[in-house]
Scaffold this motif. Structure first.
Motif, PDB file in Angstrom:
ATOM      1  N   ALA A  42      25.575  15.242  27.146  1.00 36.25           N
ATOM      2  CA  ALA A  42      26.804  15.993  26.906  1.00 36.25           C
ATOM      3  C   ALA A  42      28.010  15.353  27.571  1.00 36.25           C
ATOM      4  O   ALA A  42      29.130  15.460  27.062  1.00 36.25           O
ATOM      5  N   ASP A  43      27.819  14.676  28.698  1.00 39.22           N
ATOM      6  CA  ASP A  43      28.944  14.081  29.423  1.00 39.22           C
ATOM      7  C   ASP A  43      29.428  12.769  28.797  1.00 39.22           C
ATOM      8  O   ASP A  43      30.334  12.117  29.305  1.00 39.22           O
ATOM      9  N   GLY A  44      28.819  12.369  27.668  1.00 39.11           N
ATOM     10  CA  GLY A  44      29.229  11.155  26.977  1.00 39.11           C
ATOM     11  C   GLY A  44      28.494   9.915  27.408  1.00 39.11           C
ATOM     12  O   GLY A  44      28.732   8.833  26.880  1.00 39.11           O
ATOM     13  N   SER A  45      27.572  10.048  28.355  1.00 39.79           N
ATOM     14  CA  SER A  45      26.802   8.879  28.786  1.00 39.79           C
ATOM     15  C   SER A  45      25.603   8.689  27.858  1.00 39.79           C
ATOM     16  O   SER A  45      25.188   9.604  27.156  1.00 39.79           O
ATOM     17  N   SER A  46      25.071   7.489  27.859  1.00 49.45           N
ATOM     18  CA  SER A  46      23.913   7.191  27.022  1.00 49.45           C
ATOM     19  C   SER A  46      23.077   6.105  27.688  1.00 49.45           C
ATOM     20  O   SER A  46      23.551   5.389  28.569  1.00 49.45           O
ATOM     21  N   LYS A  47      21.847   5.996  27.258  1.00 54.59           N
ATOM     22  CA  LYS A  47      20.928   4.973  27.762  1.00 54.59           C
ATOM     23  C   LYS A  47      20.035   4.550  26.616  1.00 54.59           C
ATOM     24  O   LYS A  47      19.406   5.394  25.971  1.00 54.59           O
ATOM     25  N   GLU A  48      19.974   3.261  26.353  1.00 54.47           N
ATOM     26  CA  GLU A  48      19.169   2.741  25.255  1.00 54.47           C
ATOM     27  C   GLU A  48      17.783   2.370  25.747  1.00 54.47           C
ATOM     28  O   GLU A  48      17.621   1.737  26.785  1.00 54.47           O
ATOM     29  N   VAL A  49      16.775   2.777  24.971  1.00 57.04           N
ATOM     30  CA  VAL A  49      15.380   2.478  25.284  1.00 57.04           C
ATOM     31  C   VAL A  49      14.797   1.713  24.105  1.00 57.04           C
ATOM     32  O   VAL A  49      14.697   2.244  22.999  1.00 57.04           O
ATOM     33  N   LYS A  50      14.442   0.461  24.331  1.00 59.92           N
ATOM     34  CA  LYS A  50      13.864  -0.349  23.250  1.00 59.92           C
ATOM     35  C   LYS A  50      12.393   0.030  23.049  1.00 59.92           C
ATOM     36  O   LYS A  50      11.652   0.164  24.014  1.00 59.92           O
ATOM     37  N   LEU A  51      12.017   0.177  21.806  1.00 60.51           N
ATOM     38  CA  LEU A  51      10.626   0.493  21.464  1.00 60.51           C
ATOM     39  C   LEU A  51       9.976  -0.801  20.992  1.00 60.51           C
ATOM     40  O   LEU A  51      10.279  -1.283  19.913  1.00 60.51           O
ATOM     41  N   ASP A  52       9.108  -1.356  21.832  1.00 60.20           N
ATOM     42  CA  ASP A  52       8.531  -2.651  21.496  1.00 60.20           C
ATOM     43  C   ASP A  52       7.039  -2.575  21.209  1.00 60.20           C
ATOM     44  O   ASP A  52       6.350  -3.584  21.244  1.00 60.20           O
ATOM     45  N   ARG A  53       6.554  -1.402  20.905  1.00 59.16           N
ATOM     46  CA  ARG A  53       5.154  -1.209  20.538  1.00 59.16           C
ATOM     47  C   ARG A  53       5.100  -0.589  19.149  1.00 59.16           C
ATOM     48  O   ARG A  53       6.006   0.136  18.752  1.00 59.16           O
ATOM     49  N   PRO A  54       4.038  -0.833  18.405  1.00 59.01           N
ATOM     50  CA  PRO A  54       3.950  -0.269  17.057  1.00 59.01           C
ATOM     51  C   PRO A  54       3.710   1.247  17.036  1.00 59.01           C
ATOM     52  O   PRO A  54       3.947   1.886  16.020  1.00 59.01           O
ATOM     53  N   ARG A  55       3.289   1.812  18.166  1.00 63.78           N
ATOM     54  CA  ARG A  55       2.987   3.246  18.207  1.00 63.78           C
ATOM     55  C   ARG A  55       3.163   3.748  19.633  1.00 63.78           C
ATOM     56  O   ARG A  55       2.744   3.090  20.573  1.00 63.78           O
ATOM     57  N   LEU A  56       3.797   4.904  19.770  1.00 67.19           N
ATOM     58  CA  LEU A  56       3.873   5.518  21.084  1.00 67.19           C
ATOM     59  C   LEU A  56       3.840   7.028  20.948  1.00 67.19           C
ATOM     60  O   LEU A  56       4.235   7.592  19.943  1.00 67.19           O
ATOM     61  N   ILE A  57       3.308   7.649  21.995  1.00 63.34           N
ATOM     62  CA  ILE A  57       3.229   9.103  22.074  1.00 63.34           C
ATOM     63  C   ILE A  57       4.314   9.567  23.046  1.00 63.34           C
ATOM     64  O   ILE A  57       4.444   9.030  24.144  1.00 63.34           O
ATOM     65  N   VAL A  58       5.065  10.574  22.636  1.00 63.83           N
ATOM     66  CA  VAL A  58       6.090  11.179  23.481  1.00 63.83           C
ATOM     67  C   VAL A  58       5.570  12.550  23.887  1.00 63.83           C
ATOM     68  O   VAL A  58       5.099  13.318  23.041  1.00 63.83           O
ATOM     69  N   GLY A  59       5.613  12.850  25.181  1.00 62.31           N
ATOM     70  CA  GLY A  59       5.158  14.158  25.629  1.00 62.31           C
ATOM     71  C   GLY A  59       5.259  14.333  27.124  1.00 62.31           C
ATOM     72  O   GLY A  59       5.737  13.462  27.848  1.00 62.31           O
ATOM     73  N   ARG A  60       4.783  15.485  27.574  1.00 58.55           N
ATOM     74  CA  ARG A  60       4.829  15.857  28.991  1.00 58.55           C
ATOM     75  C   ARG A  60       3.632  15.301  29.760  1.00 58.55           C
ATOM     76  O   ARG A  60       3.677  15.141  30.975  1.00 58.55           O
ATOM     77  N   ASP A  61       2.542  14.986  29.059  1.00 61.14           N
ATOM     78  CA  ASP A  61       1.315  14.515  29.688  1.00 61.14           C
ATOM     79  C   ASP A  61       1.533  13.172  30.383  1.00 61.14           C
ATOM     80  O   ASP A  61       2.292  12.334  29.904  1.00 61.14           O
ATOM     81  N   GLU A  62       0.847  12.986  31.511  1.00 60.00           N
ATOM     82  CA  GLU A  62       0.997  11.725  32.248  1.00 60.00           C
ATOM     83  C   GLU A  62       0.535  10.512  31.454  1.00 60.00           C
ATOM     84  O   GLU A  62       0.941   9.392  31.736  1.00 60.00           O
ATOM     85  N   SER A  63      -0.312  10.710  30.446  1.00 59.44           N
ATOM     86  CA  SER A  63      -0.777   9.582  29.641  1.00 59.44           C
ATOM     87  C   SER A  63       0.177   9.235  28.500  1.00 59.44           C
ATOM     88  O   SER A  63      -0.037   8.248  27.801  1.00 59.44           O
ATOM     89  N   ALA A  64       1.239   9.996  28.305  1.00 62.90           N
ATOM     90  CA  ALA A  64       2.191   9.730  27.224  1.00 62.90           C
ATOM     91  C   ALA A  64       2.914   8.408  27.458  1.00 62.90           C
ATOM     92  O   ALA A  64       3.251   8.065  28.588  1.00 62.90           O
ATOM     93  N   SER A  65       3.154   7.678  26.391  1.00 62.35           N
ATOM     94  CA  SER A  65       3.897   6.418  26.490  1.00 62.35           C
ATOM     95  C   SER A  65       5.318   6.669  26.945  1.00 62.35           C
ATOM     96  O   SER A  65       5.892   5.909  27.707  1.00 62.35           O
ATOM     97  N   LEU A  66       5.902   7.725  26.452  1.00 59.21           N
ATOM     98  CA  LEU A  66       7.228   8.162  26.857  1.00 59.21           C
ATOM     99  C   LEU A  66       7.063   9.555  27.427  1.00 59.21           C
ATOM    100  O   LEU A  66       6.835  10.505  26.705  1.00 59.21           O
ATOM    101  N   ARG A  67       7.120   9.657  28.746  1.00 60.14           N
ATOM    102  CA  ARG A  67       6.837  10.927  29.425  1.00 60.14           C
ATOM    103  C   ARG A  67       8.115  11.686  29.705  1.00 60.14           C
ATOM    104  O   ARG A  67       9.057  11.156  30.293  1.00 60.14           O
TER     105      ARG A  67
END
Length: 183
Positions: free
Chosen positions: A10-35
């Motif tokens: 909301a404050d206008g800031s941003s951060k780019e995250v490059k996805l360099d794998r063919p598959r990733l899981i996003v979630g709260r679990d510690e095993s998630a690729s993107l936690r």
């Protein structure tokens, strides 16, 4: 195909995250690729995969849903400029450098406003099968109180949670060894 997610705030800031794998899981679990350790994010919230020059997001039965451009989806092909909302985190999809410019504040507002009509409270990002991006505060830092002024009881303050967040894209020497492994 070069793919990244640009987390916008909301404050206008941003951060780019490059996805360099063919598959990733996003979630709260510690095993998630993107936690994303926020209550509005399911343990295994969604999957982002590339195949045949397509970028696909699949909801994995999350409680609060995965939204693309404000619409709750089960599976959807992502295009440059799409808004991906996971919990209270909004990402702009960037493919092969497009869109070049992103208005972070406007994108965040569009992602949150449209998502509030379609889902419950929201959450946020990152990359690769073997690289885990964790939104936990650094050692010695404690998370924000459960309710900041203007927040409902039990609602996380995302800005406080993310203020010291490091996506690990600054210096390979500071990354865990598993982060630098190639497929």
């Amino acid at each position: 195909m070069e793919v990244s997610l640009v987390m916008v705030k909301a404050d206008g800031s941003s951060k780019e995250v490059k996805l360099d794998r063919p598959r990733l899981i996003v979630g709260r679990d510690e095993s998630a690729s993107l936690r994303i350790p926020l209550a509005a994010v399911s343990r295994k919230h969604c999957e982002i995969a590339t195949a045949d020059d397509e970028l696909i997001v699949r909801d994995l039965g999350s409680s609060n849903g995965t939204l693309v451009n404000g619409e709750r989806i089960k599976e959807r092909e992502l295009a440059p400029g799409d808004l991906l909302t996971i919990g209270s985190v909004v990402f702009v999809v960037r493919i092969d450098g497009f869109p070049k410019k992103i208005d972070a504040a406007d994108s965040y507002a569009a992602g949150i406003v449209s998502s509030s009509a379609d889902a419950a409270p929201h959450a946020a990002p990152a990359t690769g099968t073997s690289k885990t991006v964790d939104l936990k505060p650094p050692p010695g830092k404690s998370p924000a109180p459960a309710a900041a002024p203007g927040k409902k009881a039990g609602e996380e303050d995302l800005d406080d949670l993310l203020k010291d967040f490091d996506f690990g894209d600054d210096d390979d020497d500071e990354r865990p060894a598993s982060f630098n492994k190639k497929k």
